[in-house]
Write a protein that holds these residues in place. Sequence first.
Motif, mmCIF file in Angstrom:
data_model
loop_
_atom_site.group_PDB
_atom_site.id
_atom_site.type_symbol
_atom_site.label_atom_id
_atom_site.label_comp_id
_atom_site.label_asym_id
_atom_site.label_seq_id
_atom_site.Cartn_x
_atom_site.Cartn_y
_atom_site.Cartn_z
ATOM 1 N N GLU A 419 44.438 44.277 41.190
ATOM 2 C CA GLU A 419 45.553 43.622 41.876
ATOM 3 C C GLU A 419 46.872 44.220 41.377
ATOM 4 O O GLU A 419 47.049 44.458 40.172
ATOM 5 C CB GLU A 419 45.530 42.124 41.583
ATOM 6 N N ASP A 420 47.793 44.482 42.283
ATOM 7 C CA ASP A 420 49.101 45.003 41.911
ATOM 8 C C ASP A 420 49.966 43.829 41.452
ATOM 9 O O ASP A 420 50.639 43.177 42.249
ATOM 10 C CB ASP A 420 49.750 45.722 43.100
ATOM 11 N N ALA A 421 49.947 43.568 40.150
ATOM 12 C CA ALA A 421 50.652 42.409 39.614
ATOM 13 C C ALA A 421 52.143 42.513 39.872
ATOM 14 O O ALA A 421 52.757 43.552 39.620
ATOM 15 C CB ALA A 421 50.388 42.276 38.120
ATOM 16 N N ALA A 422 52.734 41.424 40.352
ATOM 17 C CA ALA A 422 54.181 41.398 40.584
ATOM 18 C C ALA A 422 54.933 40.983 39.340
ATOM 19 O O ALA A 422 56.136 41.214 39.227
ATOM 20 C CB ALA A 422 54.500 40.438 41.733
ATOM 21 N N ALA A 423 54.230 40.365 38.396
ATOM 22 C CA ALA A 423 54.879 39.865 37.187
ATOM 23 C C ALA A 423 53.824 39.649 36.114
ATOM 24 O O ALA A 423 52.621 39.710 36.371
ATOM 25 C CB ALA A 423 55.609 38.545 37.491
ATOM 26 N N GLY A 424 54.299 39.395 34.893
ATOM 27 C CA GLY A 424 53.399 38.983 33.829
ATOM 28 C C GLY A 424 52.821 40.101 32.990
ATOM 29 O O GLY A 424 53.219 41.260 33.079
ATOM 30 N N MET A 425 51.841 39.737 32.184
ATOM 31 C CA MET A 425 51.247 40.629 31.199
ATOM 32 C C MET A 425 49.785 40.938 31.487
ATOM 33 O O MET A 425 49.122 41.583 30.697
ATOM 34 C CB MET A 425 51.360 39.982 29.809
ATOM 35 N N ARG A 426 49.300 40.480 32.623
ATOM 36 C CA ARG A 426 47.893 40.696 32.958
ATOM 37 C C ARG A 426 47.739 40.746 34.455
ATOM 38 O O ARG A 426 48.642 40.346 35.204
ATOM 39 C CB ARG A 426 46.990 39.598 32.396
ATOM 40 N N THR A 427 46.608 41.247 34.895
ATOM 41 C CA THR A 427 46.310 41.273 36.319
ATOM 42 C C THR A 427 44.843 40.948 36.499
ATOM 43 O O THR A 427 44.126 40.685 35.530
ATOM 44 C CB THR A 427 46.660 42.640 36.935
ATOM 45 N N ILE A 428 44.390 40.979 37.753
ATOM 46 C CA ILE A 428 42.995 40.666 38.051
ATOM 47 C C ILE A 428 42.325 41.886 38.665
ATOM 48 O O ILE A 428 42.904 42.566 39.512
ATOM 49 C CB ILE A 428 42.890 39.462 39.013
ATOM 50 N N GLY A 429 41.122 42.146 38.215
ATOM 51 C CA GLY A 429 40.281 43.156 38.839
ATOM 52 C C GLY A 429 39.210 42.450 39.637
ATOM 53 O O GLY A 429 38.394 41.715 39.079
ATOM 54 N N TRP A 430 39.224 42.648 40.952
ATOM 55 C CA TRP A 430 38.289 41.932 41.824
ATOM 56 C C TRP A 430 36.962 42.686 41.895
ATOM 57 O O TRP A 430 36.918 43.878 42.161
ATOM 58 C CB TRP A 430 38.864 41.775 43.220
ATOM 59 N N LEU A 431 35.888 41.955 41.637
ATOM 60 C CA LEU A 431 34.540 42.517 41.729
ATOM 61 C C LEU A 431 34.029 42.409 43.156
ATOM 62 O O LEU A 431 34.522 41.582 43.939
ATOM 63 C CB LEU A 431 33.600 41.766 40.784
ATOM 64 N N PRO A 432 33.028 43.205 43.530
ATOM 65 C CA PRO A 432 32.434 43.079 44.864
ATOM 66 C C PRO A 432 31.831 41.693 45.071
ATOM 67 O O PRO A 432 31.422 41.026 44.116
ATOM 68 C CB PRO A 432 31.350 44.162 44.878
ATOM 69 N N ALA A 433 31.803 41.249 46.310
ATOM 70 C CA ALA A 433 31.220 39.941 46.642
ATOM 71 C C ALA A 433 29.792 39.863 46.132
ATOM 72 O O ALA A 433 29.021 40.822 46.240
ATOM 73 C CB ALA A 433 31.261 39.717 48.152
ATOM 74 N N GLY A 434 29.457 38.728 45.565
ATOM 75 C CA GLY A 434 28.110 38.518 45.069
ATOM 76 C C GLY A 434 27.911 38.898 43.617
ATOM 77 O O GLY A 434 26.894 38.549 43.007
ATOM 78 N N ALA A 435 28.872 39.611 43.025
ATOM 79 C CA ALA A 435 28.754 39.993 41.618
ATOM 80 C C ALA A 435 29.048 38.789 40.721
ATOM 81 O O ALA A 435 29.699 37.824 41.133
ATOM 82 C CB ALA A 435 29.722 41.133 41.300
ATOM 83 N N SER A 436 28.581 38.840 39.504
ATOM 84 C CA SER A 436 28.822 37.768 38.531
ATOM 85 C C SER A 436 29.901 38.207 37.553
ATOM 86 O O SER A 436 29.685 39.122 36.751
ATOM 87 C CB SER A 436 27.532 37.432 37.771
ATOM 88 N N ASP A 437 31.055 37.565 37.633
ATOM 89 C CA ASP A 437 32.122 37.951 36.704
ATOM 90 C C ASP A 437 31.807 37.521 35.277
ATOM 91 O O ASP A 437 32.221 38.168 34.307
ATOM 92 C CB ASP A 437 33.481 37.437 37.167
ATOM 93 N N LYS A 438 31.061 36.437 35.117
ATOM 94 C CA LYS A 438 30.702 35.993 33.765
ATOM 95 C C LYS A 438 29.765 36.995 33.101
ATOM 96 O O LYS A 438 29.898 37.304 31.905
ATOM 97 C CB LYS A 438 30.066 34.608 33.814
ATOM 98 N N LEU A 439 28.808 37.531 33.863
ATOM 99 C CA LEU A 439 27.902 38.532 33.317
ATOM 100 C C LEU A 439 28.660 39.815 32.988
ATOM 101 O O LEU A 439 28.460 40.416 31.927
ATOM 102 C CB LEU A 439 26.780 38.817 34.316
ATOM 103 N N ALA A 440 29.540 40.236 33.902
ATOM 104 C CA ALA A 440 30.331 41.444 33.660
ATOM 105 C C ALA A 440 31.218 41.289 32.433
ATOM 106 O O ALA A 440 31.370 42.209 31.623
ATOM 107 C CB ALA A 440 31.174 41.769 34.890
#
Length: 494
Positions: A419-440
């Motif tokens: 994600e192209d963060a507009a502000a702050g110190m962090r951003t989000i990386g979006w995983l493909p649909a169906g993936a488990s972010d907790k496992l990753a």
Amino acid sequence: MPKKETFQDLSLPALKGEQELWRWLYTELRAAILGGRLKPGARLPSTRSLAKQYSLSRGTVIAAFDQLLSEGYIRTQVSSGTYVAPIMPGQWLQANRRRSTLKVPASKATLSKRARAMIHGIDLLAPSHSVGKAFRSYEPAIDLFPVELWSRVASRVLRHAPRSLYGHGAAGGYQPLRRAIAEYIGGARGVRCVPEQIIVTSGAQQALDLAARFLLDPGDHVWMEDPGYSGTTQTLRAAGAKIIPVPVDQDGFDVKAARKLSPKARMAYVTPANQFPLGVTMSADRRLELLNWAASIGAWIVEDDYDGEYRYHGRPVAALQSLDHSGSVIYIGTFTKMLFNALRLGFMVVPERLANAFEAARSFVDRHPPTLDQAILAEFITEGHFGLHVRKMRQTYLERLSVLKEAAQKHLDGLLTIEDAAAGMRTIGWLPAGASDKLASKQASMLGLEVSALSAFALKKTQKPGLILGFAGCTPHELRRGVSVLSTDLRGSR
């Protein structure tokens, strides 16, 4: 005829080194008692005899005896003398433990319900053994903090500080720091306040705790962003509040949805400038709608503005508090994200009618914040160093975000969309649909990366799978290395 003393010859070893005489005598007598050369009940020589035998002053011997007596190794009997105690302190403790094990049942006392709620699900942050680890999201650029400048300011403050600064401080905070904060946030964030409205805290977390404990009663409904900051969730639960998860979309906190879920809520917690963790900004319409709701029913709004100044396109968005004319907003800021984590100083801006109450509340928690640290920070702000540092970091963080995006485009294409963060110190990386972010996230942690699963911050609403990636505190080299490791991790988990 004078009474003749009868006692065992001590034969103490000679004094070695530059040890104080009384401590030498105390140590040797204690060793003789513990080693069994002086048996329980044995009579010790008089202080005069010991002084004569070892060429000591009687005061030296008395000092050694007093220490042994206070620690339970000897006993005195009036008109009789001084004797080795019948039971040594260590033996007493050991015997007491045996009695406890054999006769006394284990305690059934438990933590309070409030304490159990408070610590439920808390993940303690480990002490820092490294700086700038990819992708640590809670740390500023410590590698670029002007340590020498801070040290010079601190040295000057400590050299010239009046002795009163070493005494008891003001509960609400050091007055020059409160003035400096009021002036700075007025210009940088549009916050309208006087110094007396500012309560200096030990970071933003303590400010959240004060707001929850002193503005809420058990069972009160609180609107909470979903997904949202877990530290606030835990604080609200500890205060006994009923949390009402409110969805967040591209315009930020959904006020209309919140009013349907719980129209008479007592409080709303929001991060309007840079929503945690999604990074969106609350729209002007929703800000006004939220303020009107709070004023109409007498509710509170807690505005957490932890990194609102780091905006990369245009000027920082003014604080929600700047629009508040009813006195409904509690504004919270922190210096840990602006300077360095070890500086446990933050603040809250409360409506004038609550200033005295919150000063008393602050005193109730831990009397007052550390005065000398406040004095150093006050000088750092008033001399312009703080504002200059923030401006430099804004440019640095934008550059580091660009490095992250470029490296991700090269190595994570199809695996993670940054994600192209507009502000702050962090951003989000979006995983493909169906993936488990907790496992990753778990697998990335095993490879030495610090990433959080977006779903870990969801209360009710199902989120798209994503990873929270901090970039502000990471050097360009570390960001590229982290992307390379993350690429290996995500490709291997396919």
